[in-house]
Design a protein around this motif. Sequence first.
Motif, mmCIF file in Angstrom:
data_model
loop_
_atom_site.group_PDB
_atom_site.id
_atom_site.type_symbol
_atom_site.label_atom_id
_atom_site.label_comp_id
_atom_site.label_asym_id
_atom_site.label_seq_id
_atom_site.Cartn_x
_atom_site.Cartn_y
_atom_site.Cartn_z
ATOM 1 N N GLY A 317 -17.239 -20.844 12.151
ATOM 2 C CA GLY A 317 -16.606 -19.755 11.426
ATOM 3 C C GLY A 317 -17.101 -19.592 10.013
ATOM 4 N N ALA A 318 -18.191 -20.303 9.664
ATOM 5 C CA ALA A 318 -18.663 -20.286 8.283
ATOM 6 C C ALA A 318 -19.265 -18.945 7.881
ATOM 7 C CB ALA A 318 -19.694 -21.397 8.069
ATOM 8 N N ASP A 319 -19.628 -18.118 8.855
ATOM 9 C CA ASP A 319 -20.179 -16.809 8.542
ATOM 10 C C ASP A 319 -19.039 -15.890 8.109
ATOM 11 O OD1 ASP A 319 -21.105 -14.096 8.732
ATOM 12 O OD2 ASP A 319 -22.828 -14.836 9.853
ATOM 13 N N ILE A 320 -18.974 -15.581 6.820
ATOM 14 C CA ILE A 320 -17.868 -14.811 6.272
ATOM 15 C C ILE A 320 -17.827 -13.391 6.864
ATOM 16 C CG2 ILE A 320 -16.858 -13.866 4.160
ATOM 17 C CD1 ILE A 320 -16.596 -16.903 4.540
ATOM 18 N N ALA A 321 -18.998 -12.809 7.074
ATOM 19 C CA ALA A 321 -19.038 -11.467 7.657
ATOM 20 C C ALA A 321 -18.410 -11.469 9.043
ATOM 21 C CB ALA A 321 -20.476 -10.963 7.720
ATOM 22 N N ASP A 322 -18.737 -12.488 9.871
ATOM 23 C CA ASP A 322 -18.145 -12.588 11.207
ATOM 24 C C ASP A 322 -16.641 -12.810 11.128
ATOM 25 O OD1 ASP A 322 -20.596 -12.220 12.341
ATOM 26 O OD2 ASP A 322 -20.925 -14.322 12.870
ATOM 27 N N ALA A 323 -16.214 -13.596 10.129
ATOM 28 C CA ALA A 323 -14.785 -13.875 9.971
ATOM 29 C C ALA A 323 -14.030 -12.591 9.646
ATOM 30 C CB ALA A 323 -14.570 -14.912 8.872
ATOM 31 N N ARG A 324 -14.593 -11.791 8.774
ATOM 32 C CA ARG A 324 -13.942 -10.517 8.419
ATOM 33 C C ARG A 324 -13.916 -9.572 9.615
ATOM 34 N NH1 ARG A 324 -16.965 -10.757 2.896
ATOM 35 N NH2 ARG A 324 -15.334 -11.596 1.526
ATOM 36 N N THR A 325 -14.997 -9.588 10.390
ATOM 37 C CA THR A 325 -15.054 -8.745 11.579
ATOM 38 C C THR A 325 -13.977 -9.141 12.579
ATOM 39 O OG1 THR A 325 -17.433 -8.368 11.325
ATOM 40 C CG2 THR A 325 -16.492 -8.015 13.515
ATOM 41 N N ALA A 326 -13.759 -10.442 12.742
ATOM 42 C CA ALA A 326 -12.748 -10.928 13.683
ATOM 43 C C ALA A 326 -11.365 -10.409 13.309
ATOM 44 C CB ALA A 326 -12.753 -12.456 13.718
ATOM 45 N N LEU A 327 -11.029 -10.437 12.014
ATOM 46 C CA LEU A 327 -9.714 -9.944 11.595
ATOM 47 C C LEU A 327 -9.608 -8.428 11.732
ATOM 48 C CD1 LEU A 327 -9.405 -12.876 10.538
ATOM 49 C CD2 LEU A 327 -8.097 -11.924 8.648
ATOM 50 N N ARG A 328 -10.723 -7.716 11.469
ATOM 51 C CA ARG A 328 -10.697 -6.264 11.656
ATOM 52 C C ARG A 328 -10.507 -5.915 13.122
ATOM 53 N NH1 ARG A 328 -14.914 -6.120 7.737
ATOM 54 N NH2 ARG A 328 -16.452 -6.037 9.410
ATOM 55 N N ASN A 329 -11.098 -6.714 14.004
ATOM 56 C CA ASN A 329 -10.969 -6.445 15.438
ATOM 57 C C ASN A 329 -9.534 -6.601 15.916
ATOM 58 O OD1 ASN A 329 -13.670 -5.843 15.680
ATOM 59 N ND2 ASN A 329 -14.263 -7.868 16.413
ATOM 60 N N LEU A 330 -8.757 -7.441 15.236
ATOM 61 C CA LEU A 330 -7.334 -7.546 15.575
ATOM 62 C C LEU A 330 -6.651 -6.200 15.356
ATOM 63 C CD1 LEU A 330 -6.081 -10.955 14.089
ATOM 64 C CD2 LEU A 330 -6.440 -10.381 16.496
#
Length: 375
Positions: A317-330
């Motif tokens: 989960g260290a990729d911040i862009a991916d982390a933000r995408t995951a929350l947006r997908n919620l």
Amino acid sequence: MTDHALKDLSERGVSLYLDDISRSRLDSGDLQRLIERRHVVGVTTNPSIFKKALEDGEGYDNTIGELTRAGFSTTDALRLLTCMDVRDAADLLEPIHAETKGHDGWVSLEVNPFYAHDTEATVAEASLLHWTVGRQNVMMKVPATDAGLKAVTELVSRGIPVNVTVIFSLNRYRQAAEAYMAGLERAEKQGKNPTAIRSVASFYLARLDDAIDRELDSVGTHDAETLRGCIALSHAHLAQATYTELHSGSKWEDLARAHPDLKPQRLLWASTSTKDDQYSDTRYVTNLALPGCINTMPEKTLRAVADHGAVPNEPLGADIADARTALRNLDTLGISFEKVADRLETEAVTGFENAWREIQEVLETRMKRAREQHA
């Protein structure tokens, strides 16, 4: 038990805390052994932990008898019992606290959870408990409710270390960090040395994933399935990014410029015992090897990490862009992260209230038995 992963985490700058305490653990030397052999450098507690300790342990009999004969009420007896355990744990950890100059060696003690929405009562209780324990390496645990955050500022201004707990969202974390900095500013204006003050912000992980996964399961789509188990770790890394942002902002820089030795509020990962059997029982520890952070865990998780934990070179989960995408997908799936976080905060406080009520009932029963035995 091997401890390669525990050693690896410690060498990477992760502080390993035990999320448990009991009289038997202290009297048997078990906590001392974990400190000496398993890289444990701190202890956290909560009402549920004390409830289990009092229900399961026989090490309290003599003290309960003495408190009963001395005429203590159940409420005051409970205060003293918890303070005794925390004080003794603090004494065991004091050498670490001294060696690390206050970076580690802390024990956290929760304020009465029924005061979670009462600022003045929280401040009064935390001040009393801190004075009663009488150890410099003890943090008072205060929930990140609206009232609790106001109490954090006041306690920090008084020089009392604070563990801001039951944090489930970045919004609450920002508020916790701001409450800490406001307390430092107030302490400075009062002529106190703010560099001696410490605080941590405790994020809950497994509870968050469990709640979000339930929401995702109710959606039932492939897109929802791909997000299962991703949110808590992603959120933790976003918290780390927020930490960096907050401590490069003007408010912190102004404080640090005047006091170069000022210490930031550290991030602490809590609720690290996996709730879903589909997930690795070490995932909330080995995948958060973030230098400077604290990871507190029950002994079962500590042993699991020691036995079969493997720390990846790049934390999950260290990729911040991916982390933000995951929350947006919620949001895309119609799941409100903030609503879930708000509900979890309420449930956590209610859970601790229930545990506190139950522990008082257990203690009252044991004190009544002690009175009958000495009648």
